[in-house]
Design a protein around this motif. Structure first.
Motif, mmCIF file in Angstrom:
data_model
loop_
_atom_site.group_PDB
_atom_site.id
_atom_site.type_symbol
_atom_site.label_atom_id
_atom_site.label_comp_id
_atom_site.label_asym_id
_atom_site.label_seq_id
_atom_site.Cartn_x
_atom_site.Cartn_y
_atom_site.Cartn_z
ATOM 1 N N LEU A 237 0.876 -1.226 -0.015
ATOM 2 C CA LEU A 237 -0.087 -0.031 -0.099
ATOM 3 C C LEU A 237 0.924 1.286 -0.171
ATOM 4 O O LEU A 237 0.556 2.204 -0.775
ATOM 5 C CB LEU A 237 -0.965 -0.096 1.276
ATOM 6 N N TYR A 241 0.877 3.643 -3.174
ATOM 7 C CA TYR A 241 0.376 5.015 -2.767
ATOM 8 C C TYR A 241 1.242 6.112 -3.231
ATOM 9 O O TYR A 241 0.937 7.185 -4.169
ATOM 10 C CB TYR A 241 0.270 5.447 -1.479
ATOM 11 N N LYS A 242 2.603 6.003 -3.205
ATOM 12 C CA LYS A 242 3.459 6.525 -3.932
ATOM 13 C C LYS A 242 3.557 6.646 -5.440
ATOM 14 O O LYS A 242 3.627 7.946 -6.187
ATOM 15 C CB LYS A 242 4.967 6.286 -3.552
ATOM 16 N N ARG A 245 0.137 8.622 -6.600
ATOM 17 C CA ARG A 245 0.382 10.115 -6.306
ATOM 18 C C ARG A 245 1.199 10.617 -7.430
ATOM 19 O O ARG A 245 0.911 11.833 -7.859
ATOM 20 C CB ARG A 245 1.001 10.013 -4.789
ATOM 21 N N THR A 250 -5.643 6.923 -9.378
ATOM 22 C CA THR A 250 -6.314 6.202 -8.319
ATOM 23 C C THR A 250 -5.901 4.691 -8.632
ATOM 24 O O THR A 250 -6.240 4.139 -9.767
ATOM 25 C CB THR A 250 -7.806 6.169 -8.221
ATOM 26 N N VAL A 284 -0.997 5.662 5.155
ATOM 27 C CA VAL A 284 -1.768 5.634 3.934
ATOM 28 C C VAL A 284 -3.136 5.689 4.011
ATOM 29 O O VAL A 284 -4.135 6.102 3.428
ATOM 30 C CB VAL A 284 -1.547 4.391 3.039
ATOM 31 N N HIS A 287 -5.358 8.383 2.568
ATOM 32 C CA HIS A 287 -5.670 8.302 1.215
ATOM 33 C C HIS A 287 -6.097 7.041 0.685
ATOM 34 O O HIS A 287 -6.319 6.641 -0.525
ATOM 35 C CB HIS A 287 -4.415 8.594 0.568
ATOM 36 N N LEU A 288 -6.788 6.134 1.458
ATOM 37 C CA LEU A 288 -7.140 4.996 1.450
ATOM 38 C C LEU A 288 -8.663 4.668 1.643
ATOM 39 O O LEU A 288 -9.159 5.031 2.691
ATOM 40 C CB LEU A 288 -6.407 3.769 2.490
ATOM 41 N N ALA A 332 -6.388 8.100 -3.473
ATOM 42 C CA ALA A 332 -5.255 7.561 -4.114
ATOM 43 C C ALA A 332 -5.318 5.877 -4.221
ATOM 44 O O ALA A 332 -4.928 5.400 -5.261
ATOM 45 C CB ALA A 332 -4.073 7.969 -3.683
ATOM 46 N N LEU A 333 -5.912 5.522 -3.283
ATOM 47 C CA LEU A 333 -5.799 3.817 -3.060
ATOM 48 C C LEU A 333 -7.265 3.568 -2.749
ATOM 49 O O LEU A 333 -8.184 4.208 -1.926
ATOM 50 C CB LEU A 333 -4.956 3.472 -1.963
#
Length: 336
Positions: A237, A241-242, A245, A250, A284, A287-288, A332-333
């Motif tokens: 994850l 995510y990196k 981003r 997504t 994360v 952003h999850l 993002a995730l």
């Protein structure tokens, strides 16, 4: 009284380290704050093709004759008790950074920290022998290195490689519509935590960690991929995510499609989750969108890996497709 090192045959290497493997990394959020604003990013027209911009796995600099130099360094504390296996794992992990950007390792130098009064030097020799054997398997020269007397054992390599500057794998190269493939199963983090706590040996984890990412890198390039990263201390994850981003997309993960090593789920259920894994998940979480995924699955997806596989934005032979990239939709995730 002079302190003497213990006998080699009685040593459990993991007991001499506060953490283990890539789980001992500085947490991702804190690390990004440290390097923010430092020089080293690439810019249009620059020969520095990959720098500090997005947290890629290695630096890449264009040189003459259509070639690029790849440079990286990676080291960590013992992840397994066997010194030879630790050396092999650390070398495979360092070489992976070159493969993750589409390069071929050329030469490496050893990085060794050793507690002279606490551990026999014959064990250090075994660590270095393991690193040398893996580098030879990668057709990578090993030419010396640097060592220090250190309160905690540490080992790794600084690696230099070559790449085609027009065929790099970058963390910012993801595009909506691309599938996501993973070349190695997850779960080495929780198995290593169990190993450190109990002494149980998990051959499947050692095999995974000592397997080079060379074939996966070549397959990614052959498939026309332009986006990849390796999955190490920040977990699937964290690294995904990196990637999402940096690419402005997504990343959607099909939870049921993610492969795991035998025994990984049992290790999570029994509580063998490292602090590094929990820090990954905390980073994360904002952003999850985890949907209705079970907490056990989410922890495994954040599991701090050591010498994990390549995560590639393309289909590659032998690697399961675990999700896809879609237009950015606010998270993002996303797990499904």
């Amino acid at each position: 009284m002079t302190e003497t090192a213990p006998r080699a045959e009685r040593v459990r290497m993991t007991q001499f380290a506060h953490g283990g493997g890539c789980a001992c990394k500085i947490p991702p959020g804190e690390l990004e704050a440290v390097v923010a604003g430092l020089l080293g990013g690439s810019s249009p027209g620059s020969d520095l093709l990959i720098g500090l911009d997005d947290g890629d796995d290695a630096a890449v600099v264009r040189v003459e004759d259509g070639r690029a130099i790849v440079a990286t360094a990676d080291f960590f504390t013992p992840v397994v008790d066997d010194p030879y296996d630790w050396g092999r794992i650390a070398a495979a992990n360092a070489l992976s950074d070159v493969y993750a950007v589409g390069g071929q390792p050329l030469v490496a130098v050893n990085l060794l920290g050793w507690p002279m009064t606490r551990l026999p030097l014959e064990l250090a020799k075994e660590v270095l022998r393991g690193g040398l054997d893996v580098a030879r398997a990668a057709s990578c020269h090993v030419a010396g290195g640097h060592s220090i007397d250190d309160p905690e054992p540490k080992y790794g390599m600084a690696v230099t490689g070559l790449a085609d500057p027009d065929r790099l794998l970058r963390i910012d190269g993801g595009r909506a519509g691309l599938p996501l493939s993973l070349s190695k199963p997850l779960g080495v983090g929780v198995l290593n935590s169990r190993h450190k706590a109990t002494g149980e040996v998990f051959a499947q984890a050692v095999t995974s960690m000592t397997t080079l990412n060379r074939d996966a890198s070549r397959a990614a390039l052959a498939a026309g991929a332009r986006c990849a990263t390796d999955v190490t201390g920040f977990g699937l994850l964290g690294h995904l995510y990196k990637l999402a981003r940096a690419s402005g997309v997504t990343a959607v993960v099909d939870v049921a499609a993610v492969p795991y090593l035998e025994g990984a789920r049992e290790a999570v259920r029994d509580g063998f989750v490292s602090g590094g894994t929990r820090r990954n998940l905390a980073w994360v979480r904002p952003h999850l969108d985890a949907g209705d995924a079970a907490e056990e699955d989410v922890l495994l997806l954040a599991d701090a890996q050591t010498s994990g596989g390549l995560l590639v934005a393309a289909e590659i032979p032998g690697a399961p497709v675990i999700g896809e990239l879609i237009p950015f939709d606010g998270a993002a995730l996303r797990l499904r």
